[in-house]
Write a protein that holds these residues in place. Structure first.
Motif, mmCIF file in Angstrom:
data_model
loop_
_atom_site.group_PDB
_atom_site.id
_atom_site.type_symbol
_atom_site.label_atom_id
_atom_site.label_comp_id
_atom_site.label_asym_id
_atom_site.label_seq_id
_atom_site.Cartn_x
_atom_site.Cartn_y
_atom_site.Cartn_z
ATOM 1 N N ARG A 1 8.885 -0.678 2.280
ATOM 2 C CA ARG A 1 7.428 -0.710 2.399
ATOM 3 C C ARG A 1 7.024 -1.929 3.237
ATOM 4 O O ARG A 1 7.003 -3.052 2.737
ATOM 5 C CB ARG A 1 6.789 -0.779 1.018
ATOM 6 N N ASP B 1 4.042 -2.084 5.557
ATOM 7 C CA ASP B 1 2.590 -2.264 5.492
ATOM 8 C C ASP B 1 1.973 -0.918 5.148
ATOM 9 O O ASP B 1 2.678 0.053 4.859
ATOM 10 C CB ASP B 1 2.030 -2.855 6.796
ATOM 11 N N GLU C 1 9.997 -4.327 -0.532
ATOM 12 C CA GLU C 1 8.673 -4.547 0.049
ATOM 13 C C GLU C 1 8.725 -5.808 0.895
ATOM 14 O O GLU C 1 9.326 -6.809 0.507
ATOM 15 C CB GLU C 1 7.613 -4.679 -1.047
ATOM 16 N N SER D 1 9.483 -7.621 4.850
ATOM 17 C CA SER D 1 10.348 -7.439 6.022
ATOM 18 C C SER D 1 11.744 -8.017 5.794
ATOM 19 O O SER D 1 11.892 -9.240 5.665
ATOM 20 C CB SER D 1 9.718 -8.135 7.236
ATOM 21 N N ASN E 1 5.810 -6.913 12.034
ATOM 22 C CA ASN E 1 5.939 -7.247 10.616
ATOM 23 C C ASN E 1 6.896 -8.407 10.352
ATOM 24 O O ASN E 1 7.094 -8.785 9.205
ATOM 25 C CB ASN E 1 6.378 -6.019 9.820
#
Length: 231
Positions: A86, A88, A118, A120, A146
């Protein structure tokens, strides 16, 4: 439970090209167990085609072998094979391989209550069919934006590896040194004999990464990760 199953059964199918929110993408993906790999990139769904051995499975296994040796001897670093990440609200990729510093050792990611990565990962590896694949285009920009610190793309048809490092907000291509080795700037001691990996000379690949694991820079990195955990 019956009501939940009934609701999932009536969800529209997950198909490439769908424009979905991340929660809706996750609902449809969970309701389609026959789909083994699907990603949300810039709000658009991409469902992977069946994966061929020579173009994907074989390179993937070599990368896992190489990174697995490094991770097993680097406490505080974790490795995952094709996890959903996840990033963004519009991006939930499923990279081929991720290498990341554990959250309690100062890493960029965290694990959600339902078990997803979640944030990067510090390093992502993708096996791309060619230089025109999504991995070299929009997905690369998503990773850059990200803050994925290093991004490795193995273009299997061209049999070429590109290793990018995030510097001043942009990806810069790392070139092998005179000895043919690329050395990670994020994971000290992570050394790659590029031509050996491309040519399936795994004994040499493993010898080189083991040399990196014996380096002073790797030892200092391990000590740094241990201090982070203590703090």
């Amino acid at each position: 439970m019956v009501r939940e199953y009934s609701a999932q059964r009536h969800l529209p199918p997950l198909e490439s090209g769908d424009r979905l929110t991340r929660p809706e993408f996750e609902r449809r993906y969970a309701a389609a167990p026959h789909i083994k790999k699907a990603e949300l990139i810039e709000g658009i769904v991409y469902v992977a085609s069946p994966l061929r051995h020579e173009q994907h499975g074989k390179p993937h296994s070599r990368v896992i072998t190489w990174l697995g040796v490094y991770q097993s001897l680097t406490p505080g670093v974790d490795l995952s094979d094709a996890p959903t990440v996840r990033l963004d609200l519009d991006n939930e990729p499923q990279p081929d391989v991720v290498l990341f510093i554990e959250p309690d050792a100062g890493g960029q990611t965290r694990l959600s209550s339902d078990g997803y990565i979640e944030g990067s990962p510090e390093l992502i590896v993708e096996i791309a069919a060619s230089s025109v694949a999504i991995n070299t285009g929009s997905k690369k920009q998503v990773y850059r934006r990200n803050g994925v610190l290093e991004y490795v793309i193995w273009q299997s048809y061209e049999n070429k590896i590109e290793w990018f490092c995030l510097i001043d907000g942009d990806y810069r291509l790392l070139s092998p040194s005179a000895d043919g080795i690329i050395r990670s700037g994020v994971f000290p001691g992570l050394w790659l004999a590029v031509e050996a990996l491309l040519n399936n000379q795994m004994v040499q690949v493993l010898e080189v990464v083991q040399a990196g694991l014996k380096s002073l820079e790797h030892d200092a990195f391990v000590q740094q990760l241990k201090k982070q955990k203590i703090v």
